[in-house]
Scaffold this motif. Structure first.
Motif, PDB file in Angstrom:
ATOM      1  N   ALA A  56      92.065  85.391  80.335  1.00 34.34           N
ATOM      2  CA  ALA A  56      92.654  86.522  80.351  1.00 34.34           C
ATOM      3  C   ALA A  56      93.019  86.884  82.065  1.00 34.34           C
ATOM      4  O   ALA A  56      93.969  86.989  82.320  1.00 34.34           O
ATOM      5  CB  ALA A  56      92.334  87.636  79.767  1.00 34.34           C
ATOM      6  N   ALA A  57      91.863  86.550  83.026  1.00 30.81           N
ATOM      7  CA  ALA A  57      91.895  87.079  84.029  1.00 30.81           C
ATOM      8  C   ALA A  57      92.692  85.878  84.874  1.00 30.81           C
ATOM      9  O   ALA A  57      93.563  86.402  85.914  1.00 30.81           O
ATOM     10  CB  ALA A  57      90.602  86.816  84.554  1.00 30.81           C
ATOM     11  N   ALA A 107      75.957  88.350  91.538  1.00 32.47           N
ATOM     12  CA  ALA A 107      77.509  87.576  91.380  1.00 32.47           C
ATOM     13  C   ALA A 107      77.357  86.563  90.107  1.00 32.47           C
ATOM     14  O   ALA A 107      76.504  85.877  90.113  1.00 32.47           O
ATOM     15  CB  ALA A 107      77.632  87.019  92.560  1.00 32.47           C
ATOM     16  N   VAL A 108      78.297  86.759  89.258  1.00 35.71           N
ATOM     17  CA  VAL A 108      78.373  85.867  87.932  1.00 35.71           C
ATOM     18  C   VAL A 108      79.814  85.140  88.051  1.00 35.71           C
ATOM     19  O   VAL A 108      79.733  84.009  87.658  1.00 35.71           O
ATOM     20  CB  VAL A 108      78.505  86.763  86.855  1.00 35.71           C
ATOM     21  CG1 VAL A 108      78.678  86.014  85.496  1.00 35.71           C
ATOM     22  CG2 VAL A 108      76.802  87.384  86.564  1.00 35.71           C
ATOM     23  N   ALA A 109      80.952  85.618  88.676  1.00 32.78           N
ATOM     24  CA  ALA A 109      82.041  84.968  88.777  1.00 32.78           C
ATOM     25  C   ALA A 109      82.979  85.463  89.943  1.00 32.78           C
ATOM     26  O   ALA A 109      82.434  86.534  90.421  1.00 32.78           O
ATOM     27  CB  ALA A 109      82.985  84.910  87.356  1.00 32.78           C
ATOM     28  N   LEU A 110      83.883  84.730  90.449  1.00 35.62           N
ATOM     29  CA  LEU A 110      84.848  85.047  91.247  1.00 35.62           C
ATOM     30  C   LEU A 110      86.023  85.283  90.998  1.00 35.62           C
ATOM     31  O   LEU A 110      86.453  84.080  90.228  1.00 35.62           O
ATOM     32  CB  LEU A 110      84.434  84.305  92.552  1.00 35.62           C
ATOM     33  CG  LEU A 110      83.040  83.918  92.974  1.00 35.62           C
ATOM     34  CD1 LEU A 110      83.222  82.927  94.182  1.00 35.62           C
ATOM     35  CD2 LEU A 110      82.448  85.281  93.691  1.00 35.62           C
ATOM     36  N   ALA A 117      93.669  94.014  95.897  1.00 41.26           N
ATOM     37  CA  ALA A 117      93.793  94.846  94.542  1.00 41.26           C
ATOM     38  C   ALA A 117      94.016  94.082  93.346  1.00 41.26           C
ATOM     39  O   ALA A 117      93.557  94.501  92.278  1.00 41.26           O
ATOM     40  CB  ALA A 117      94.859  95.528  94.897  1.00 41.26           C
ATOM     41  N   GLN A 118      94.876  92.790  93.400  1.00 44.95           N
ATOM     42  CA  GLN A 118      95.025  92.071  92.362  1.00 44.95           C
ATOM     43  C   GLN A 118      93.625  91.386  91.770  1.00 44.95           C
ATOM     44  O   GLN A 118      93.557  91.084  90.579  1.00 44.95           O
ATOM     45  CB  GLN A 118      96.065  91.276  92.698  1.00 44.95           C
ATOM     46  CG  GLN A 118      97.498  91.741  92.829  1.00 44.95           C
ATOM     47  CD  GLN A 118      98.553  90.887  93.243  1.00 44.95           C
ATOM     48  OE1 GLN A 118      98.270  89.676  94.109  1.00 44.95           O
ATOM     49  NE2 GLN A 118      99.647  90.762  92.695  1.00 44.95           N
ATOM     50  N   ALA A 119      93.045  90.879  92.737  1.00 44.39           N
ATOM     51  CA  ALA A 119      91.789  90.257  92.448  1.00 44.39           C
ATOM     52  C   ALA A 119      90.757  91.440  91.925  1.00 44.39           C
ATOM     53  O   ALA A 119      90.022  90.895  90.794  1.00 44.39           O
ATOM     54  CB  ALA A 119      91.087  89.738  93.625  1.00 44.39           C
ATOM     55  N   GLU A 120      90.646  92.568  92.551  1.00 50.32           N
ATOM     56  CA  GLU A 120      90.002  93.468  91.784  1.00 50.32           C
ATOM     57  C   GLU A 120      90.155  93.775  90.283  1.00 50.32           C
ATOM     58  O   GLU A 120      89.385  93.954  89.442  1.00 50.32           O
ATOM     59  CB  GLU A 120      89.727  94.718  92.720  1.00 50.32           C
ATOM     60  CG  GLU A 120      88.879  94.794  94.001  1.00 50.32           C
ATOM     61  CD  GLU A 120      87.457  94.779  93.904  1.00 50.32           C
ATOM     62  OE1 GLU A 120      87.180  95.016  92.751  1.00 50.32           O
ATOM     63  OE2 GLU A 120      86.803  94.516  94.859  1.00 50.32           O
ATOM     64  N   LEU A 123      89.200  91.464  87.761  1.00 52.05           N
ATOM     65  CA  LEU A 123      87.829  91.444  87.203  1.00 52.05           C
ATOM     66  C   LEU A 123      87.469  92.112  85.428  1.00 52.05           C
ATOM     67  O   LEU A 123      86.749  91.604  84.980  1.00 52.05           O
ATOM     68  CB  LEU A 123      86.892  92.334  88.091  1.00 52.05           C
ATOM     69  CG  LEU A 123      86.698  91.603  89.401  1.00 52.05           C
ATOM     70  CD1 LEU A 123      85.996  92.557  90.293  1.00 52.05           C
ATOM     71  CD2 LEU A 123      86.203  90.172  89.660  1.00 52.05           C
ATOM     72  N   ASP A 124      88.654  93.306  85.477  1.00 54.57           N
ATOM     73  CA  ASP A 124      88.431  93.845  84.081  1.00 54.57           C
ATOM     74  C   ASP A 124      88.833  92.815  83.039  1.00 54.57           C
ATOM     75  O   ASP A 124      88.293  93.162  81.661  1.00 54.57           O
ATOM     76  CB  ASP A 124      89.456  94.875  84.275  1.00 54.57           C
ATOM     77  CG  ASP A 124      88.831  96.149  85.120  1.00 54.57           C
ATOM     78  OD1 ASP A 124      87.748  96.044  85.487  1.00 54.57           O
ATOM     79  OD2 ASP A 124      89.748  97.110  85.553  1.00 54.57           O
ATOM     80  N   ALA A 125      89.484  91.800  83.285  1.00 51.55           N
ATOM     81  CA  ALA A 125      89.930  90.735  82.232  1.00 51.55           C
ATOM     82  C   ALA A 125      88.831  89.760  81.949  1.00 51.55           C
ATOM     83  O   ALA A 125      89.195  89.087  81.016  1.00 51.55           O
ATOM     84  CB  ALA A 125      91.287  90.077  82.702  1.00 51.55           C
ATOM     85  N   LEU A 126      87.785  89.529  82.692  1.00 52.83           N
ATOM     86  CA  LEU A 126      86.953  88.755  82.553  1.00 52.83           C
ATOM     87  C   LEU A 126      86.037  89.123  81.265  1.00 52.83           C
ATOM     88  O   LEU A 126      85.665  90.306  81.250  1.00 52.83           O
ATOM     89  CB  LEU A 126      85.993  88.505  83.819  1.00 52.83           C
ATOM     90  CG  LEU A 126      86.552  87.361  85.014  1.00 52.83           C
ATOM     91  CD1 LEU A 126      85.594  87.680  86.145  1.00 52.83           C
ATOM     92  CD2 LEU A 126      86.464  86.058  84.347  1.00 52.83           C
TER      93      LEU A 126
END
Length: 247
Positions: A56-57, A107-110, A117-120, A123-126
């Motif tokens: 999803a991310a 840290a678990v994933a990048l 802003a798009q990267a941040e 994160l909610d979709a992980l």
């Protein structure tokens, strides 16, 4: 030099530039086509990673890539920078944890995206599934029945300092005070947080890195090792640093 500097009030050269907003930090480095990385961090102090679903991310706007632990498994752990005979069970960190999370905020994933802003937001979709494990506080970590946070145990080092003949000195002393001291964990709390910018020049075969580091030579050596580059192909630039720990 000793007569001019020791005990003298030395005028700092950099203050005018820094207090007038002319300092240059990692966050000030802007390169054409630069991508941004956001870090997904564990909410648990101790847990087993059961599953990470990045699908999803990866579909979020602007996302270019999602890095999960399996992507960096071959890199292993970071090397021990300062070996010492007192280290009985050093716990060198993994690039990303392959199985066990050992502290809150690890840290678990990048997520890599075309804007910060798009990267941040991505994160909610992980989707990360954990199996929480018993956590341990510093005060209880030395108990024999304390949960083990690292495979080698909770004790990283043991050492005894002995100078001269303390037994005889204590025997002759008029007064002997015995006390137990516990030191807290020390950490630098700089105003500027950790950051890094990297640029790869394919024509020159050179990697240039801007980093908030006080050890550019060590960083260059590590980057060359993990990226399988000769050291002369890695250039580390350290500009102003918004705080440091130690002299």
């Amino acid at each position: 030099m000793g007569e001019r500097l020791f005990g003298a009030s030395v005028r700092r050269r950099e203050d005018g530039r820094l207090v007038s907003g002319r300092g240059r930090y990692v966050a000030d480095v802007a390169l054409p086509g630069m991508l941004h990385v956001a870090v997904y961090r564990s909410p648990h102090a101790h847990a087993r990673l059961v599953k990470i679903d990045p699908d999803a991310a990866r579909k979020r706007p602007g996302v270019v890539h999602v890095v999960v632990p399996a992507d960096v498994a071959a890199l292993g752990r970071l090397p021990l920078l300062v070996p010492h005979k007192s280290l009985v069970a050093p716990a060198c960190p993994e690039i990303l944890p392959q199985e066990i999370v050992s502290y809150a905020g690890q840290a678990v994933a990048l997520v890599v995206a075309t804007s910060a802003a798009q990267a941040e937001d991505a994160l909610d979709a992980l989707k990360v599934e954990y199996e929480p494990l018993p956590a341990v506080a510093m005060a209880d970590a030395l108990r024999p029945d304390a949960p083990r946070v690292h495979p080698g145990g909770n004790v990283a080092a043991r050492f005894t300092q002995r100078v001269g003949d303390p037994t005889s000195a204590l025997a002759r002393a008029d007064f002997v005070l015995r006390e137990r001291f516990t030191l807290h964990r020390g950490a630098g709390m700089a105003m500027e947080t950790r950051g890094i910018v990297a640029r790869w020049d394919a024509e020159l075969g050179q990697l240039t890195v801007w980093s908030t580091t006080q050890a550019p030579q060590i960083l260059r050596r590590l980057l060359a090792r993990y990226l399988k580059l000769p050291e002369h192909a890695v250039r580390v630039v350290t500009q102003d640093i918004g705080g440091g720990f130690g002299p």
